[in-house]
Design an enzyme around this catalytic site. Structure first.
Site, short mmCIF file in Angstrom:
data_model
loop_
_atom_site.label_atom_id
_atom_site.label_comp_id
_atom_site.label_asym_id
_atom_site.label_seq_id
_atom_site.Cartn_x
_atom_site.Cartn_y
_atom_site.Cartn_z
CE LYS A 56 4.08 -11.31 20.91
NZ LYS A 56 5.14 -11.66 20.09
CB CYS A 94 22.92 -30.71 -6.12
SG CYS A 94 21.46 -29.70 -6.34
CB CYS A 108 17.43 -32.85 -7.89
SG CYS A 108 18.02 -31.24 -7.38
CD GLU A 140 3.28 1.33 28.20
OE1 GLU A 140 4.22 0.96 27.48
OE2 GLU A 140 3.43 1.70 29.37
CB CYS A 158 21.75 -31.57 -9.90
SG CYS A 158 21.15 -32.71 -8.66
CE1 TYR A 211 10.35 -0.46 26.62
CE2 TYR A 211 9.75 -0.23 24.33
CZ TYR A 211 10.53 -0.82 25.31
OH TYR A 211 11.47 -1.72 24.97
CB CYS A 222 18.87 -33.35 -4.04
SG CYS A 222 20.28 -33.33 -5.14
CB SER A 228 11.95 -10.50 26.07
OG SER A 228 12.25 -11.69 26.71
CG ASP A 276 6.05 -5.83 14.80
OD1 ASP A 276 7.00 -6.29 15.44
OD2 ASP A 276 5.50 -6.43 13.87
CE LYS A 288 5.76 -7.30 22.55
NZ LYS A 288 6.39 -7.58 21.27
S1 IVH Z 1 7.98 -2.89 28.01
C1 IVH Z 1 11.24 -5.76 30.26
N1 IVH Z 1 6.42 -1.60 26.39
O1 IVH Z 1 8.46 -5.57 23.09
C2 IVH Z 1 10.78 -5.41 28.92
N2 IVH Z 1 7.93 -3.17 25.45
O2 IVH Z 1 9.46 -8.44 24.54
C3 IVH Z 1 9.83 -4.29 29.03
N3 IVH Z 1 7.87 -3.29 23.00
O3 IVH Z 1 11.47 -5.70 22.16
C4 IVH Z 1 9.34 -3.92 27.73
N4 IVH Z 1 6.30 -1.79 22.70
O4 IVH Z 1 11.02 -3.24 22.80
C5 IVH Z 1 7.39 -2.52 26.49
N5 IVH Z 1 4.99 -0.35 25.06
C6 IVH Z 1 5.96 -1.26 25.17
C7 IVH Z 1 6.51 -1.90 24.04
C8 IVH Z 1 7.51 -2.84 24.23
C9 IVH Z 1 7.13 -2.64 22.10
C10 IVH Z 1 8.89 -4.32 22.69
C11 IVH Z 1 10.19 -4.16 23.42
C12 IVH Z 1 10.78 -5.54 23.35
C13 IVH Z 1 9.57 -6.41 23.31
C14 IVH Z 1 9.40 -7.07 24.66
#
Ligand code: IVH
Length: 661
Positions: A308, A425, A402, A114, A405, A223, A420, A83, A118, A116
């Site tokens: 973030k 319950c 509660c 890039e 109940c 990516y 409770c 991660s 979701d 991120k």
């Molecule tokens: S690079 C070693 N690039 O973010 C991990 N991750 O915590 C390198 N994610 O679930 C990840 N967009 O799938 C990378 N442009 C992006 C991303 C990306 C979304 C997600 C990834 C993972 C989480 C990383």
């Protein structure tokens, strides 16, 4: 039409439809209307029906899933799926930049930023240019095989433009538009709606029936290509795109950290205009040789971080406060809100945690409140705008009884959580059963919240243990329960008896004992009989088990009804032994293993995943390459063949003993 003309026509249609899909799913451009697309699609379908021998591998018709699995098999990632570390401020980003430059002993560094996305992370493998397998991230080491579902995603090519062997990583997501359509349909069908596109994407990829995944209109961005030999991340993206993979074009090369910050600020302002959700920005060192020098921690690369976006806060109206009784008896106040969209999800409820929070906020029904939400966190109320309070409002008073109940609630001094303590319950019991049957606990498929409530309300069950005396007659009396579903449900209840100890401990629903704590406790006590005798001193000594959790376990065991439940579980055969898996190597590592016959203590899949955890390859037929045959009860031809080939044979007990280490 001559056969060659038909071939050409099919080729053209496939090419055209794939191009439109790519534009639609990857670039979000609709070049033709849905009706025009459907017409072309139907034309192709008709031709393929008449000339099945001419169906092309990359035809869009071949994406529609027709595979239903009974469960996902586990896959060990060749390279772990790590991660990213998180940063939340400019200062933290500057620290990140300084740390890297000082490690590398350089003054200037190029980053690539890039979006991120979701969604959920996936790993996809291509062999000779063909998509051969795909897996979810899972715990980073072992994921689930979702090949069939990934194949239904239009933006992911089933065939690359080049006959290469590569593994790619990316994010599967649900575009906002598809999310809205999906939830609208679910509302119409009276099905529960998804809270946000990420949950919907994750739920859709984890469908055993790939036809359902196909209907969900998922999309994806890749990516990175794993272990490829590009010298920069940018080249990695450029070449991924050349292979035909969907790459997000919004990346940017930044020559210093200030440019990174500008990029972040731009997307924080403009993210709402994207057709999909992003939860931050990923900042990566662009040069691969620098990445290699910087290396990794246990969890994440040191050459990248994610930024973030700040949490979003919005005001709305508090319509009501409902009380929810949890499985442990804790009564949680839940704010019912005028629905609002915040951080990409619709919010209509927020937790008020406990009575202290209510008192601190001096909240009144009808108040305008500020709701905060970020990423995974459950929305919460952070403030009441007192200036907007309606005249004559009275602060909410937490009830004394509660809501389920009606027994007197217990208010302990210094403890903000109201409880409770009535063991019988209704709401508590139902929640206990729901938790017991849930996926991470005993995973009783086909036994959802609705069925449990109905079984309880019809007085067919009054507690967990009653699940194990259900019969077909009981079930057939229930709404929407046919012969087949009843049989399946009884089978899953029976199968749940063979669960691992950590799952059974988690299923007991002990306050503060989540999956991780259950695992640690399972390792220590090895079976339920030992667990019943657990002592506070022992629990406190366990690494990662805090004082509060230890106390919760002891309190749980101090109630006779709880130890009776454990005894009853043991009596009906739910009495697993913990298998030690700390060591990652044993005699099965790198060996080919076949399982045969009925295993009594573990399920097939559990055994398979234990073996795979130790690096074994589990196959289905005995050949000269097989190293071990593990035999359960009632074995057949596999045992004969293994004997012929002089293959080592183990009983289930031998297997368990080896696993115990
Ligand atoms: S690079 C070693 N690039 O973010 C991990 N991750 O915590 C390198 N994610 O679930 C990840 N967009 O799938 C990378 N442009 C992006 C991303 C990306 C979304 C997600 C990834 C993972 C989480 C990383």
């Amino acid at each position: 039409m001559s056969s060659n003309e038909i071939k050409q026509e099919i080729y053209n249609l496939v090419d055209l439809l794939n191009k439109y899909s790519y534009k639609y799913y990857v670039e979000d451009i609709s070049e033709i209307t849905d009706t025009q697309y459907d017409l072309l699609y139907k034309k192709l379908e008709k031709l393929e029906e008449d000339f099945p021998e001419l169906i092309l591998k990359n035809s869009p018709t071949q994406r529609v899933g027709d595979v239903t699995l009974s469960e996902f098999s586990k896959v060990r990632h060749t390279t772990p799926m790590l991660s990213l570390s998180n940063t939340f401020s400019k200062e933290e980003l500057k620290d990140f930049d300084n740390r890297i430059k000082s490690t590398l002993n350089i003054k200037y560094l190029t980053y690539i930023c890039e979006l991120k996305i979701d969604g959920l992370a996936v790993s996809i493998t291509y062999k000779n240019g063909d998509l051969v397998s795909a897996a979810t991230r899972g715990d980073g080491t072992i994921g689930e095989d979702v090949t069939e579902n990934i194949k239904t995603i239009f933006s992911i090519p089933k065939e690359l433009n080049s006959k290469v062997d590569i593994e790619v990583r990316g994010e599967v997501y649900l575009p906002r538009k598809s999310f809205e359509i999906l939830n609208k349909k679910r509302l119409e069908n009276k099905e529960p709606v998804f809270a946000n596109p990420r949950n919907a994407a994750s739920g859709s990829i984890r469908q055993l029936d790939s036809k359902i995944t196909a209907q969900r209109k998922l999309s994806a961005f890749i990516y990175s290509m794993v272990n490829s030999n590009e010298s920069t991340q940018e080249d990695n993206l450029i070449n991924s795109k050349k292979y035909g993979l969907p790459v997000n074009e919004n990346y940017k090369i930044c020559n210093n950290i200030n440019e990174v910050i500008e990029y972040i600020e731009y997307w924080d302002k403009n993210k709402a205009n994207l057709p999909y959700d992003i939860d931050g920005i990923v900042i990566k060192v662009n040069d691969v040789s620098y990445q290699e020098k910087l290396g990794y921690t246990q969890k994440s690369p040191k050459w990248a971080t994610s930024f973030k976006f700040p949490e979003e806060e919005l005001a709305t109206k508090l319509l009501d406060i409902e009380l929810s009784v949890g499985r442990t008896g804790v009564v949680t106040p839940v704010a019912i809100l005028e629905p609002l969209t915040i951080s990409g999800s619709t919010v209509s409820k927020a937790t008020l945690h406990n009575k202290d929070v209510i008192e601190e906020l001096e909240i009144c029904i009808g108040d305008t409140v500020v709701v905060k939400k970020a990423g995974e966190i459950i929305p919460k109320i952070t403030k009441v705008i007192k200036e907007l309070r309606l005249p004559n409002s009275k602060p909410y008073k937490f009830p004394d009884y509660c809501p389920s109940c009606n027994s007197k609630l217990i208010w302990e001094k210094e403890n903000p959580f109201v409880k409770c303590e009535n063991f019988d319950c209704k709401e508590q019991t139902i929640k206990k059963i729901i938790h017991f049957a849930s996926r991470d606990a005993l995973n009783i498929e086909g036994l959802g919240d609705k069925q449990i409530i109905s079984l309880y309300e019809n007085k067919i069950i009054s507690g967990i243990i009653d699940l194990y005396s259900l019969n077909k007659e009981n079930l057939l009396n229930m709404d929407r329960m046919g012969e087949k579903s009843a049989t399946n449900l009884l089978n899953s209840i029976e199968n749940s008896k063979i669960s691992s100890l950590d799952k059974v401990i988690y299923a007991l629903g002990i306050l503060n004992v989540g999956k991780k704590a259950a695992n640690i406790i399972a390792k220590k006590y090895e079976n339920l009989t030992n667990l019943k005798e657990a002592k506070l001193e022992e629990l406190i000594e366990l690494e990662d088990i805090g004082h509060i959790t230890a106390l919760s376990v002891i309190e749980f065991l101090s109630y006779k009804k709880n130890t009776d439940l454990i005894d009853n579980l043991i009596e009906i055969g739910i009495n697993p032994t913990h298998l030690h898996q700390d060591k990652k190597e044993n005699i099965f590592t790198n060996k080919v293993v076949v399982l045969t016959g009925k295993l009594t203590k573990l399920t097939r899949n559990e055994s398979k995943s234990y073996l795979e955890n130790f690096g074994a390859k589990v196959t289905s037929s005995v050949t000269s390459k097989t190293d071990y045959l593990i035999c359960g009860e009632k074995t057949g031809s596999k045992l004969e063949k293994a004997n012929e080939l002089n293959i080592k044979i183990l009983t289930e007990e031998d297997f368990i003993n080896i696993m115990k280490g």
